[in-house]
Design a protein around this motif. Structure first.
Motif, PDB file in Angstrom:
ATOM      1  N   PRO A 234     100.853 -49.242 -38.050  1.00 29.77           N
ATOM      2  CA  PRO A 234      99.748 -49.150 -37.085  1.00 29.77           C
ATOM      3  C   PRO A 234      98.878 -47.933 -37.406  1.00 29.77           C
ATOM      4  O   PRO A 234      99.399 -46.859 -37.696  1.00 29.77           O
ATOM      5  CB  PRO A 234     100.460 -48.978 -35.736  1.00 29.77           C
ATOM      6  N   LYS A 235      97.578 -48.136 -37.397  1.00 26.67           N
ATOM      7  CA  LYS A 235      96.585 -47.085 -37.671  1.00 26.67           C
ATOM      8  C   LYS A 235      96.793 -46.470 -39.052  1.00 26.67           C
ATOM      9  O   LYS A 235      96.443 -45.318 -39.305  1.00 26.67           O
ATOM     10  CB  LYS A 235      96.620 -46.010 -36.588  1.00 26.67           C
ATOM     11  N   GLY A 236      97.415 -47.214 -39.938  1.00 30.03           N
ATOM     12  CA  GLY A 236      97.652 -46.724 -41.291  1.00 30.03           C
ATOM     13  C   GLY A 236      98.589 -45.534 -41.324  1.00 30.03           C
ATOM     14  O   GLY A 236      98.633 -44.795 -42.304  1.00 30.03           O
ATOM     15  N   GLY A 237      99.341 -45.342 -40.242  1.00 28.19           N
ATOM     16  CA  GLY A 237     100.307 -44.247 -40.198  1.00 28.19           C
ATOM     17  C   GLY A 237      99.743 -42.956 -39.635  1.00 28.19           C
ATOM     18  O   GLY A 237     100.443 -41.952 -39.556  1.00 28.19           O
ATOM     19  N   ALA A 238      98.475 -42.978 -39.240  1.00 23.04           N
ATOM     20  CA  ALA A 238      97.864 -41.770 -38.657  1.00 23.04           C
ATOM     21  C   ALA A 238      97.849 -41.894 -37.136  1.00 23.04           C
ATOM     22  O   ALA A 238      98.007 -42.980 -36.593  1.00 23.04           O
ATOM     23  CB  ALA A 238      96.450 -41.598 -39.183  1.00 23.04           C
ATOM     24  N   LYS A 239      97.656 -40.774 -36.473  1.00 20.92           N
ATOM     25  CA  LYS A 239      97.540 -40.797 -35.012  1.00 20.92           C
ATOM     26  C   LYS A 239      96.067 -40.873 -34.657  1.00 20.92           C
ATOM     27  O   LYS A 239      95.416 -39.856 -34.475  1.00 20.92           O
ATOM     28  CB  LYS A 239      98.146 -39.526 -34.418  1.00 20.92           C
ATOM     29  N   LEU A 240      95.530 -42.069 -34.580  1.00 21.82           N
ATOM     30  CA  LEU A 240      94.112 -42.218 -34.298  1.00 21.82           C
ATOM     31  C   LEU A 240      93.904 -42.610 -32.840  1.00 21.82           C
ATOM     32  O   LEU A 240      94.632 -43.451 -32.320  1.00 21.82           O
ATOM     33  CB  LEU A 240      93.502 -43.297 -35.206  1.00 21.82           C
ATOM     34  N   THR A 241      92.911 -41.989 -32.209  1.00 20.34           N
ATOM     35  CA  THR A 241      92.522 -42.395 -30.861  1.00 20.34           C
ATOM     36  C   THR A 241      91.762 -43.721 -30.963  1.00 20.34           C
ATOM     37  O   THR A 241      91.289 -44.085 -32.048  1.00 20.34           O
ATOM     38  CB  THR A 241      91.586 -41.352 -30.217  1.00 20.34           C
ATOM     39  N   PRO A 242      91.612 -44.431 -29.840  1.00 25.14           N
ATOM     40  CA  PRO A 242      90.816 -45.668 -29.884  1.00 25.14           C
ATOM     41  C   PRO A 242      89.407 -45.454 -30.452  1.00 25.14           C
ATOM     42  O   PRO A 242      88.899 -46.294 -31.190  1.00 25.14           O
ATOM     43  CB  PRO A 242      90.763 -46.104 -28.416  1.00 25.14           C
ATOM     44  N   ASP A 243      88.790 -44.314 -30.139  1.00 23.26           N
ATOM     45  CA  ASP A 243      87.457 -44.035 -30.682  1.00 23.26           C
ATOM     46  C   ASP A 243      87.500 -43.855 -32.198  1.00 23.26           C
ATOM     47  O   ASP A 243      86.578 -44.265 -32.913  1.00 23.26           O
ATOM     48  CB  ASP A 243      86.867 -42.773 -30.047  1.00 23.26           C
ATOM     49  N   GLN A 244      88.568 -43.237 -32.680  1.00 27.69           N
ATOM     50  CA  GLN A 244      88.689 -43.031 -34.129  1.00 27.69           C
ATOM     51  C   GLN A 244      88.982 -44.357 -34.838  1.00 27.69           C
ATOM     52  O   GLN A 244      88.471 -44.612 -35.927  1.00 27.69           O
ATOM     53  CB  GLN A 244      89.785 -41.994 -34.425  1.00 27.69           C
ATOM     54  N   VAL A 245      89.791 -45.201 -34.204  1.00 22.97           N
ATOM     55  CA  VAL A 245      90.026 -46.540 -34.752  1.00 22.97           C
ATOM     56  C   VAL A 245      88.705 -47.297 -34.813  1.00 22.97           C
ATOM     57  O   VAL A 245      88.374 -47.931 -35.823  1.00 22.97           O
ATOM     58  CB  VAL A 245      91.052 -47.324 -33.902  1.00 22.97           C
TER      59      VAL A 245
END
Ligand code: HEC
Length: 140
Positions: free
Chosen positions: A115-126
């Motif tokens: 999920p998210k390519g393994g990064a901690k992305l917020t919905p805005d960053q996604v």
């Protein structure tokens, strides 16, 4: 508020699918408020998405698998710039969903996309990195 809308939009798809498999009546995913249908992105959003994709912001790691030019790495991750999509229709909504959930069961690659390519992305960053990926093919 924005965050709530995003979550609502996502639960329409994800929980909707779960609900359907359990035999409950589910509203059509299309009934969900999908801001994702708007595919006009600001230069700032696309620049942020570019930075996340290339690991210059938010700890994004997309380029490590999909390659710096997003052209894919055989056995690791597919080309994101061509017309061929393995897991959906190439729409912005599809890309947001795929980045959010990752790809637990890859078709060609040897290992899943987390999920998210393994990064901690917020919905805005996604949303931003999805806009960047979408623009690779569509905003010319
Ligand atoms: C660990 C390697 C890895 C990372 C990191 C990664 N991906 Fe993926 N990605 C994959 C794999 C594997 C697939 C599925 C390939 C398959 O089915 O054979 C995939 C599929 C996709 C798809 C769907 C492609 C299609 O043809 O349907 C999109 C869109 C995508 N990734 C975007 C991203 C974005 C954006 C990021 C960064 C936030 C990212 N990925 C990070 C490995 C990765």
């Amino acid at each position: 508020m924005r965050r709530t809308l995003m979550l609502l939009a996502m639960s329409g798809g994800v929980l909707g699918a779960v609900g359907a498999s359990m035999g409950h009546p589910v509203p059509s995913p299309r009934a969900a408020p999908v801001a994702a249908a708007d595919t006009t992105f600001s230069p700032a959003t696309l620049a942020l998405g570019d930075s996340i994709f290339h690991g210059r912001a938010a700890g994004g790691m997309c380029f490590t698998c999909h390659g710096p030019a997003a052209k894919g790495t055989p056995g690791l991750a597919p080309d994101l710039t061509d017309a061929q999509w393995l897991h959906g229709d190439g729409s912005y909504a599809f890309i947001v969903k795929t980045v959010t959930n990752g790809v637990p069961k890859p078709i060609q690659a040897m290992a899943p996309m987390p999920p998210k390519g393994g990064a901690k992305l917020t919905p805005d960053q996604v949303a931003a990195v999805a806009a960047f990926v979408y623009s690779l093919r569509n905003a010319r």
